[in-house]
Write an enzyme that holds these catalytic residues in place. Structure first.
Site, mmCIF file in Angstrom:
data_model
loop_
_atom_site.group_PDB
_atom_site.id
_atom_site.type_symbol
_atom_site.label_atom_id
_atom_site.label_comp_id
_atom_site.label_asym_id
_atom_site.label_seq_id
_atom_site.Cartn_x
_atom_site.Cartn_y
_atom_site.Cartn_z
ATOM 1 N N MET A 45 0.752 -1.375 0.161
ATOM 2 C CA MET A 45 -0.077 0.104 0.223
ATOM 3 C C MET A 45 1.207 1.115 0.096
ATOM 4 O O MET A 45 1.674 1.604 0.945
ATOM 5 C CB MET A 45 -0.311 -0.286 1.581
ATOM 6 C CG MET A 45 -2.729 -0.882 1.662
ATOM 7 S SD MET A 45 -3.414 -0.993 3.025
ATOM 8 C CE MET A 45 -1.996 -1.706 4.060
ATOM 9 N N VAL A 46 0.345 1.971 -1.099
ATOM 10 C CA VAL A 46 1.562 3.565 -1.261
ATOM 11 C C VAL A 46 0.857 4.749 0.074
ATOM 12 O O VAL A 46 0.479 5.071 0.124
ATOM 13 C CB VAL A 46 0.644 4.277 -2.459
ATOM 14 C CG1 VAL A 46 2.109 5.525 -2.563
ATOM 15 C CG2 VAL A 46 1.229 3.172 -3.985
ATOM 16 N N GLU B 180 4.883 -0.051 -3.663
ATOM 17 C CA GLU B 180 5.046 0.114 -4.687
ATOM 18 C C GLU B 180 6.292 0.888 -4.625
ATOM 19 O O GLU B 180 6.089 2.646 -4.080
ATOM 20 C CB GLU B 180 3.740 0.007 -5.279
ATOM 21 C CG GLU B 180 4.624 -0.269 -6.906
ATOM 22 C CD GLU B 180 3.567 1.154 -7.754
ATOM 23 O OE1 GLU B 180 3.405 1.527 -7.740
ATOM 24 O OE2 GLU B 180 4.225 -0.291 -9.272
ATOM 25 N N CYS C 17 -2.157 -1.542 -10.252
ATOM 26 C CA CYS C 17 -2.479 -0.804 -9.938
ATOM 27 C C CYS C 17 -2.774 0.222 -11.392
ATOM 28 O O CYS C 17 -2.553 0.034 -12.467
ATOM 29 C CB CYS C 17 -0.953 0.316 -10.061
ATOM 30 S SG CYS C 17 -1.366 2.206 -9.418
ATOM 31 N N ASN D 10 -6.792 -11.636 -2.802
ATOM 32 C CA ASN D 10 -6.676 -9.691 -2.117
ATOM 33 C C ASN D 10 -8.036 -9.678 -2.464
ATOM 34 O O ASN D 10 -8.343 -10.086 -4.171
ATOM 35 C CB ASN D 10 -5.748 -9.645 -2.622
ATOM 36 C CG ASN D 10 -5.335 -8.256 -2.549
ATOM 37 O OD1 ASN D 10 -5.350 -7.141 -3.585
ATOM 38 N ND2 ASN D 10 -5.619 -7.820 -2.024
#
Ligand code: FMN
EC number: 1.3.1.91
Length: 493
Positions: free
Chosen positions: A19-20, A43, A116, A214
């Protein structure tokens, strides 16, 4: 040097999703504490990583990957070394391999983000854009599998048709990767769309490598027991959790969710211990507080402008003091052990005028800095402009600046977190030793009053180091600890 096995097992695992902004070191450590088996970092883009230098941070006991602007792009530590997966954003096999080689000794696995949907990612051919270029996927993954010592995985979304999805994942499996994480939504779908457990199940039943399910947060996963239900519904080997863990990382705890207040306090402790940048800490805490952002605590958090203020908002002021003292003591001890590495001459014969001062920006108007005062004075005196010569020592990446004015050099003996701060400190030494005004708020100086009226609203500054100027001598007085008002540019990502 690495102590863990080269092959991370992806069977039957609870995994913190990439998770950014959220998946930085404090969150990963907290997730591990609560029972996650594997933690993915946020990322990180290949081009950015390739600019980074690997630095062992002896003070924090971390390994830092530091960008040329001194920002820590990726910080990791021994505790997570055998559990952390490095996720990269890439669209190029050679770059991906170069990144994998850069980090492989410090992480347990390498992952490529192929899910993404955000434009900044897809525009560069990364993230979900890769899903429509299976040749490129194959090239990237097989290059990584051949070239790195760590297990390689990728994280994908599903394609519009199940048939295409299955043929893609079979091709992916043939590259030799260790596992595939499947976010059961299509590229254009958003979290409010239902996740397709059926598509994940079909993939899991088709492949022999572990499939990591996920996409279950909110609709399927709200507490620990739901994770296993989601695994069964998808027939996957493992489950990767993103939002539910971002809201409360104790989702991984068998015994059930812990109260948010307790979780946030633990998070903050890690954030301070590892000098996480306060803006990142604040962001993560806001994600946890969610609808309580309007509460008194939420308002305090919103107003916080430093790690210290965040700590105070959560009743951790004393902890902050203790931890910063401990880190400062570790820093000092380390520097004392290795004076050469610290760049300090054994004996000072330089003729440089030195004082132990720091630039506390809260004590100055942004319109009037010591550097500006010095420049203005030089112009008035028809002297050449001040020349700043700044060095950074590798040990702790702090800066020291020497300013030359009228052939005399001036320097602060206190090293600073940034080049700008170090230059301001050197300017202060020069101005103070010449008895010149330096632009402090409340300082008596007719020439500065005019400008101060143009810049009201300033917070009066804290104490200041009052040191006498001794040409050619290092100041032996104990240093006065001054808040610089800035967070370390080393903190954070
Ligand atoms: C704040 C945030 C940041 C994210 N950043 C990444 C990322 O860096 N890499 C990635 O592959 N997915 C990223 N995702 C997607 C999640 O990993 C995950 O696929 C998605 O949220 C669905 O899982 P969930 O239902 O458990 O939330 C991010 C999601 C969120 C909410």
């Amino acid at each position: 040097m690495i102590e863990h096995s080269l092959s991370l097992c992806y069977h039957n695992k609870l995994i913190l999703a990439p998770m950014v902004r959220v998946g930085t070191l404090p969150m990963r450590l907290l997730a591990l504490d609560y029972g996650a088996d594997i933690v993915y970092c946020e990322e990180l883009i290949d081009l950015k990583m390739l600019q980074c230098k690997r630095v062992v941070n002896e003070v924090l006991s971390t390994v830092d990957f530091v960008a040329p602007d001194d920002r820590v792009v990726f910080r990791t530590c021994k505790r997570e070394q055998s559990r952390v997966v490095f996720q990269m954003g890439t669209s190029d096999a050679e770059r991906a391999l170069a990144v994998a080689r850069l980090v492989e000794n410090d992480v347990a696995g390498i992952d490529v983000n192929m899910g993404c949907p955000k434009e900044y990612s897809t525009k560069g051919g990364m993230g979900a854009a890769l899903l429509s270029d299976p040749d490129k996927i194959e090239k990237i993954l097989s290059t990584l599998v051949k070239g790195t010592r760590r297990p390689v995985t990728c994280k994908i979304r599903i394609l519009p048709s199940l048939e295409d999805t299955l043929s893609l994942v079979k091709r992916i499996e043939r590259t030799g990767i260790a596992a595939v994480a499947v976010h059961g939504r299509k590229r254009e779908e958003r979290p409010q769309h239902p996740v397709s457990c059926e598509a994940i199940r079909a993939i899991a039943e088709t492949l022999s490598i572990p499939v990591i399910a996920n996409g279950g947060s909110h609709d399927h996963i709200q507490e620990y027991l739901d994770i296993e239900d989601f695994r069964q519904a998808t027939a996957a080997s493992s489950v990767m959790v993103a939002r539910a863990a971002m809201w409360n990382p104790s989702i991984f705890l068998k015994e059930g969710l812990r109260p948010l207040e307790e979780v946030m306090q633990k998070y903050i402790r890690y954030a301070v211990q590892y000098e996480n940048h306060y803006t990142n800490t604040k962001y993560c805490l806001c994600q946890m507080l969610r609808e309580q952002l309007e509460s008194p605590q939420g308002r305090l958090l919103h107003a916080a402008q430093s790690s210290q203020e965040i700590c105070e908002a959560f009743g951790l002021g004393a902890f902050y003091e203790e931890m910063t003292q401990e880190l400062n003591a570790r820093r000092a001890e380390f520097l004392a052990r290795t004076p050469e590495a610290a760049g300090e001459p054994a004996e000072d014969t330089s003729g440089i005028i030195k004082m132990a001062v720091k630039f506390d920006r809260r004590a100055y108007s942004p319109q009037i800095t010591p550097k500006m005062c010095l420049l203005e004075w030089c112009r008035r005196e028809k002297l050449a402009q001040p020349v700043y010569d700044t060095v950074q020592r590798p040990l702790d990446r702090l800066f020291c600046s020497v300013v030359t004015v009228a052939e005399q050099k001036y320097q602060s003996t206190l090293w600073d977190k940034s080049k700008k701060l170090a230059e301001q400190a050197a300017a202060i030494v020069c101005l103070r030793s010449r008895g010149l005004p330096e632009g402090r708020l409340g300082e008596e100086s007719p020439s500065l009053h005019k400008r101060k009226r143009e810049a009201p609203d300033q917070d009066p500054g804290g104490p200041r180091a009052q040191e006498s100027a001794v040409p050619g001598k290092l100041c032996k007085k104990p240093f006065v600890a001054l808040g610089s008002g800035e967070e370390s540019p080393l903190e954070g990502w």
